[in-house]
Write a protein that holds these residues in place. Sequence first.
Motif, PDB file in Angstrom:
ATOM      1  N   SER A 191     -37.807  26.022  14.666  1.00  0.00           N
ATOM      2  CA  SER A 191     -36.788  26.558  15.400  1.00  0.00           C
ATOM      3  C   SER A 191     -35.462  26.151  14.700  1.00  0.00           C
ATOM      4  CB  SER A 191     -36.587  25.666  16.786  1.00  0.00           C
ATOM      5  OG  SER A 191     -35.464  26.002  17.368  1.00  0.00           O
ATOM      6  N   SER A 192     -35.224  24.810  14.042  1.00  0.00           N
ATOM      7  CA  SER A 192     -33.987  24.535  13.283  1.00  0.00           C
ATOM      8  C   SER A 192     -34.002  25.349  11.891  1.00  0.00           C
ATOM      9  CB  SER A 192     -34.282  22.943  12.817  1.00  0.00           C
ATOM     10  OG  SER A 192     -34.390  22.357  14.095  1.00  0.00           O
ATOM     11  N   ILE A 214     -32.311  28.156  13.180  1.00  0.00           N
ATOM     12  CA  ILE A 214     -30.967  28.184  13.480  1.00  0.00           C
ATOM     13  C   ILE A 214     -30.236  28.070  11.808  1.00  0.00           C
ATOM     14  CG2 ILE A 214     -29.317  26.201  13.794  1.00  0.00           C
ATOM     15  CD1 ILE A 214     -31.083  25.228  15.901  1.00  0.00           C
ATOM     16  N   ILE A 261     -32.046  18.495  11.943  1.00  0.00           N
ATOM     17  CA  ILE A 261     -33.517  18.305  12.228  1.00  0.00           C
ATOM     18  C   ILE A 261     -34.356  18.694  11.062  1.00  0.00           C
ATOM     19  CG2 ILE A 261     -35.200  19.150  14.019  1.00  0.00           C
ATOM     20  CD1 ILE A 261     -33.416  17.393  15.368  1.00  0.00           C
ATOM     21  N   LEU A 309     -31.873  21.488  22.208  1.00  0.00           N
ATOM     22  CA  LEU A 309     -31.645  20.909  21.090  1.00  0.00           C
ATOM     23  C   LEU A 309     -31.683  19.259  21.438  1.00  0.00           C
ATOM     24  CD1 LEU A 309     -28.309  22.606  19.963  1.00  0.00           C
ATOM     25  CD2 LEU A 309     -30.546  22.644  18.847  1.00  0.00           C
ATOM     26  N   THR A 329     -24.470  23.768  16.991  1.00  0.00           N
ATOM     27  CA  THR A 329     -25.757  23.949  16.582  1.00  0.00           C
ATOM     28  C   THR A 329     -26.021  24.112  15.075  1.00  0.00           C
ATOM     29  OG1 THR A 329     -25.375  25.417  18.837  1.00  0.00           O
ATOM     30  CG2 THR A 329     -27.495  25.630  17.547  1.00  0.00           C
ATOM     31  N   THR A 344     -26.720  20.465  14.176  1.00  0.00           N
ATOM     32  CA  THR A 344     -28.041  19.906  14.702  1.00  0.00           C
ATOM     33  C   THR A 344     -29.180  20.512  13.842  1.00  0.00           C
ATOM     34  OG1 THR A 344     -27.013  19.527  17.026  1.00  0.00           O
ATOM     35  CG2 THR A 344     -29.571  19.448  16.793  1.00  0.00           C
ATOM     36  N   GLY A 345     -29.094  21.786  13.754  1.00  0.00           N
ATOM     37  CA  GLY A 345     -30.291  22.338  12.827  1.00  0.00           C
ATOM     38  C   GLY A 345     -30.360  21.750  11.767  1.00  0.00           C
TER      39      GLY A 345
END
Length: 670
Positions: A234-235, A238, A207, A119, A200, A203-204
């Motif tokens: 990846s996000s 998430i 992004i 992250l 998390t 943040t996902g």
Amino acid sequence: MFGKLDLSAIPLSQPIPLITSAIVILIALGVLVLITVKGWWPYLWREWITSVDHKRIGVMYCLLGVLMLIRGFADAIMMRTQQAVAINAPGYLPPEHYNQIFTAHGTIMILFGAMPLVLGFMNFLVPLQLGVRDVAFPTFNSVGFWLTASGALLVNLSLFIGEFARTGWLPYPPLSETAYTPGVGVDYYLWAVQISGIGTLITGINIVTTVLKMRCRGMDYLRMPVFCWTALASSLLIVATFPVLTATLAMLSLDRYLGFHYFTNTAGGNPMMFVNLVWAWGHPEVYILILPAFGIFSEIFPTFSGKPLFGYRSMVAATLFICIVSLLVWLHHFFTMGAGAAVNTFFGISSSIIAVGTGVKIYNWIFTMYGGRVRFEVPMLWSMGFIFTFIIGGLTGVLLAVPPADFITHNSMFLVAHFHNVIIGGVVFGIFAGLEFWFPKVFGFRLHEGWGKTAFWLAFIGFWVTFAPLYILGLLGMTRRLQHINFEVWAPWLYVSMAGVGILILGVISQVVQLVVSIRNRDKLRDVTGDPWDGRSLEWATPSPPPFFNFAVMPNVTGEEAYWGIKLRAVETQQLSPEPKYEPIEMPINSPVGIYTAFFTSIFGFAMIWYIWWLAIVALVAAFAGFVVFAWRDVHEFEVPVEEVARVDRARRAARAALLERLSGTRGAS
Ligand code: HEA
Ligand code: HEM
Ligand SMILES: [Cu+2]
């Protein structure tokens, strides 16, 4: 008044946790005293703790991740030592302590070591590479980071007060239900993972929104650096799967706290539901970690081969392919739990298909090097070590994906070898490659090369000596999670593995020495150009370290490899573009909302773990009220005056002119 909490929670009768606790508390106190004596608090508060700058938050994520990797490594050393000395003997760790250690090791390494690092890279790099000034929701970003830190704090608190779960890093019921694990261990797990999971998710969301909405002019999707694509993939994973984890853990919490029966066989519950749900998150989770690592390698191979990335579009396609298919394979973690032949076949095939996407990537990286002028600098060594190591780990994964073979290897040391092989060879090597590569961008000076190479070779050799024996042990029938060993035939391999950890320890020490030596020689290692490696994406167009507003004037991108294009044009025409017209810039102001919210969620989590209901209610209300009050701001931006913007950018342009001269001298307009 204090729920289940009393003095018996402190492990006075167990010397190992007690001494470790004492050492950790002393170090922490020492750091706090040092900061106070030196008068660094105002600076730390202003520039870091309350910062909403994506670069600062990225660096804090990485710092947290590195600290937790060391903590998890300490657990690993203890486990390897125990398994080498507990052969026909009890060893030095009581079984219940060993069980806590592998649970803590797995949880910490994945969720509080590797995750924050990944992250952190996404936070630091995505806005710079997209040519913008911050992520979409900068203040929210700070909340995300501090919630992750809050979770990490709770896990580590379990060392001093109470105990940690003994269930393995995914707490399967019925073992994790109150009837079988009555202590606070599983509750520590639940609240720590729950709180950091929300961080998390934040943040996902950030992004995904940044990549979809905030690219600079000309930065079309198919011009984005591959790292941004992997960060997006990846996000997206998430955003798709962390809510599943949150719901699953909430259901287990309801079972534990209020006597629900989601996962018990009584009253209509079903433990298999937990296993399915948790792996619907758990499997994508490992791709959440590996995809950004693939992105890091995709930046490093072209840079150190002096060539554009081979097959850019197939790389993007493979990333999205892996992202989607990784949602369809979760059942390969429990082929042996009675799904039946048809279901197992489906999941076996879907798992193996991932190898196609990964293979495309591996061949692209190899072709990028082919015919290039390869420079074997430290980031490149980690990347080449990755290719070799990861292929083997991936191939053993494909073996595990064949259900009949998995019936023999499931939950054996072969499995343990597989996943360390891909996680260390892929994620951890990727993180180290990235740290070496972007360190000069973050701090303005390079890391010492000699020590970096030493650290790489020790880690590479140490890895294989530690983990190759585990494949053999797995085939010799050794299962995972054994607190002591009754079969002499396994002993030689366990000794070799322990020797491997010795080499890894030397590798870690070299890494620390590298940092210290580099800081001492920072003037010699200084990067004045902002572009120490002859980079190709936009972060190298900024000074090192970049100013808080990243770009004085927003870039205008005209092709793939945005910065390479700018450099080529400059070298060809032998001049920088004319000085732009500077304008004042609006930037978000700092906010204490992240640290404030996390402070109270930590207390909330702690109170829930120990059944201190009044404190839980007070802390939850305080966290929520604080979040609303501090996040609700009338003024949330300030203006950077045009003189300041011009001053910073003119300094950058002067350094660029020197770089241009050097580039023209060394390679003309090639
Ligand atoms: C970063 C982490 C990561 C990565 C990338 C992978 C990648 C893969 N994993 Fe792994 N895995 C884990 C982390 C990871 N795994 C963890 C943590 C566990 C255990 C959890 C626990 O139980 O505690 C686990 C467990 C696990 C199982 C469960 C086994 C069991 O419990 O019995 C299986 C079974 O299918 C599996 C399969 C695979 C496959 C097929 C891949 C593929 O993605 C690999 C693809 C890559 C290659 C194949 C190499 C490169 C390709 C080529 C060079 C092309 C040519 C190759 C072919 C055509 C074959 N993994
Ligand atoms: C640095 C060297 C490392 C060593 C020597 C090491 C060693 C070990 C050992 C001995 C076990 C227990 C095996 C058993 O079941 O008996 C284990 C489990 C595990 N490790 Fe590591 N490890 C290392 C790094 C990592 C990293 C970097 C990660 C992830 C980012 C990781 C993730 C895990 C997980 C998820 C488990 C499973 C825990 C469980 O059984 O619940 N390890 N490791
Ligand atoms: Cu999996």
